[in-house]
Every structure is written in C-alpha cells, then in structure tokens.
Design an enzyme around this catalytic site. Sequence first.
Site, short mmCIF file in Angstrom:
data_model
loop_
_atom_site.label_atom_id
_atom_site.label_comp_id
_atom_site.label_asym_id
_atom_site.label_seq_id
_atom_site.Cartn_x
_atom_site.Cartn_y
_atom_site.Cartn_z
N HIS A 1 -2.16 -0.34 4.34
CA HIS A 1 -2.56 0.82 4.24
C HIS A 1 -3.40 1.42 5.28
O HIS A 1 -4.51 1.93 5.09
CB HIS A 1 -3.02 0.99 2.75
CG HIS A 1 -2.59 2.69 2.34
ND1 HIS A 1 -2.71 2.80 1.31
CD2 HIS A 1 -2.62 3.68 3.07
CE1 HIS A 1 -2.45 4.15 1.13
NE2 HIS A 1 -2.44 4.71 2.34
N ARG B 1 3.40 7.11 0.29
CA ARG B 1 2.95 6.68 -0.89
C ARG B 1 3.98 5.53 -1.43
O ARG B 1 5.10 5.77 -1.47
CB ARG B 1 2.71 7.48 -2.03
CG ARG B 1 1.29 8.42 -1.84
CD ARG B 1 0.13 7.42 -2.04
NE ARG B 1 -1.22 8.11 -1.83
CZ ARG B 1 -1.80 8.30 -0.51
NH1 ARG B 1 -1.26 7.98 0.49
NH2 ARG B 1 -3.05 8.99 -0.47
N GLU C 1 -1.09 -1.91 -4.85
CA GLU C 1 -1.83 -2.33 -3.47
C GLU C 1 -3.06 -3.09 -4.27
O GLU C 1 -3.78 -2.43 -4.98
CB GLU C 1 -2.22 -1.05 -2.67
CG GLU C 1 -0.98 -0.68 -1.94
CD GLU C 1 -1.08 0.80 -1.12
OE1 GLU C 1 -2.32 0.95 -1.06
OE2 GLU C 1 -0.13 1.18 -0.53
#
Length: 324
Positions: A285, A237, A266
């Site tokens: 991601h 993360r 993000e």
Amino acid sequence: MKPSIILYKTLPDDLLHRLEAHFTVTQVPNLHPETVARHAQAFASAQGLLGASETVNRALLEKMPALRAASTISVGYDNVEVDALTARKIVLMHTPAVLTETVADTVMALMLATARRVVDVAERVKAGEWTESIGPAWFGVDVHHKTLGIVGMGRIGMALAQRAHFGFTMPVLYHARRRHQEAEDRFNARYCDLDTLLQEADFVCVILPLTAETRHLFGATQFARMKSSAIFINAGRGPVVDENALIAALQNGEIYAAGLDVFEQEPLSVDSPLLNMSNVVAVPHIGSATHETRYNMMACAVDNLIDALQGKIEKNCVNPQAAG
C-alpha cells in the site's frame, strides 16, 4: 481558550507547532478503546480529531460528545463511519488532491514492473541464476501502444491516462459512473461498459474507492472476461477485488499477471498464495508513500482541521451537509 483536539498521528515539528498555535493538542498513539479510556477527559472535550488509518465509529463518537470535525490524512475514508459523523453534525475532511500524481506514478510503476517482470528477473539475478545470455524464459511484454483500461476516472485515473497517452502512446478505455469529457478530449479516451473494457484492455487498472457497490466488483466472472494476456492492477481498495478469485485466475492462466498495491486484508498474510507467484508484484500500500507527498498530505490535513473548526469547509469536505 483554545479548542482542544486529539492527534493520533506523529507529525513533523513544524506541523505540530501549527496545530498548537490554534489548539490544545493531546497526542495519543491510536484510537483503541484502552487509549480512549486512559485519556477519557481529553476525548470528551475534544472538538477536533486528526490522524490516519484508525477506525472512527459510533463507539468512539459516543466518547467524544464535543467533536465538531475529523480530519483524515488520506483520500480514502472507508475506515470512518461517515453516516454516524453526519448524524452528529461532525464534518469529515480528507486530502484528495495532494496525492494524485504520486499515486499515478505508483500505478505506472506497477504496470511496468509486471509487464517487464522487473521484480521477478531482479530476484533471479540476485539468486545467481544469470549465468548466460538470457532467453525467452526471462522476457516480458511491451507496455507502449497497448490498450489501457481504467476503472474509475477520477483525479488519479486522469493522471494515469495522461501518462499512458502521452508517454506510452496507449489507447485509453475507461469505465466510470459518468462520462468524463475532459478525458475524452485530452486523451482520446473511450467510454465503455465494464464488460467491453475487460474484453479489450491489455492492462486493467482499478482505481476505485470501497463502497457497497464496489465491494467484490471484480470476481471470477470479471477475470474470465479478460484476455489471457491481460495484466490486472489494483491501486484502489483491496476489497474491491475478490482475492480468491484473483488467485484462481492467476493460477489457471486466465490472466497474465497482477500488480497489487492493496489487498482484502492488510498487511497481507505471509501465507497468501500471491506471494509465491512470480507473475505477481505485491507492494505494501505504497500508493502515496513518498516523503514529499506524505508531508503534503499531513500539511493538508492540518489545514483542513484548522479550516473546519473555523467553519470553512469549501474544499476537501466529505460530508458538507453535516455543517448545515
């Protein structure tokens, strides 16, 4: 009468039909307040909630008094206020096992891409800079036989250790909340404290969930302890890392390179200094982002919700105490 659910993720037809065989399904694009208000009656009567990425918080739960189970199409759930669900006897289901191998592939790809400078040199070729035999300015570093340090020895850490140990003959160090006997037996992995791992590892791979304890676990102090030749990989993360400290470490040559699948914010800002560094491989991601695995995650989440609303929470339940 079938129980009703809210679906806030587009599913393939076969999975949607599977849901519709068990539930009355209301599909919505997101969980924004205006969406909830527009479908107030459906939210108020829904016993189930299924989707990904959206915030599930107390404010939403106040609009869903009948909710009994939420199913997220992910392994992580830092966007969900689990305590609020538990207090209301709502179980949270997730999809941990189906993405393990795919995420481990992504971590390995980041290790190889950063070490061998794959993205950097490919861009130089496309820019027309390959005009003669390449020299040291184009070289990377080896991966095989280098020491891998894994921070977080869960399912993905184990899958990564397997690839590194058997595929690349890499000694494996690991740091976790508790020792992992299987990792030590199968991969000859050595448990050590975080400082020791940072000082000895050639690759530091972070595969941690975001918790109060892990937020900004990696900052200036940790990067200063790493080898100047070390490569840092984050596939857990983003907020586990103080991104400004990472940027400074890269700019100051404290570490060699970084491969990043996750970020503090993000999508990553187009103004981020990380995007101007040739020794950074930044991807959006994509850890579990293959067609096969994303389908399997959605199928798992569908089955999880069906099971949960039938009182079956033996697997994939984040907060089984909520059912007590």
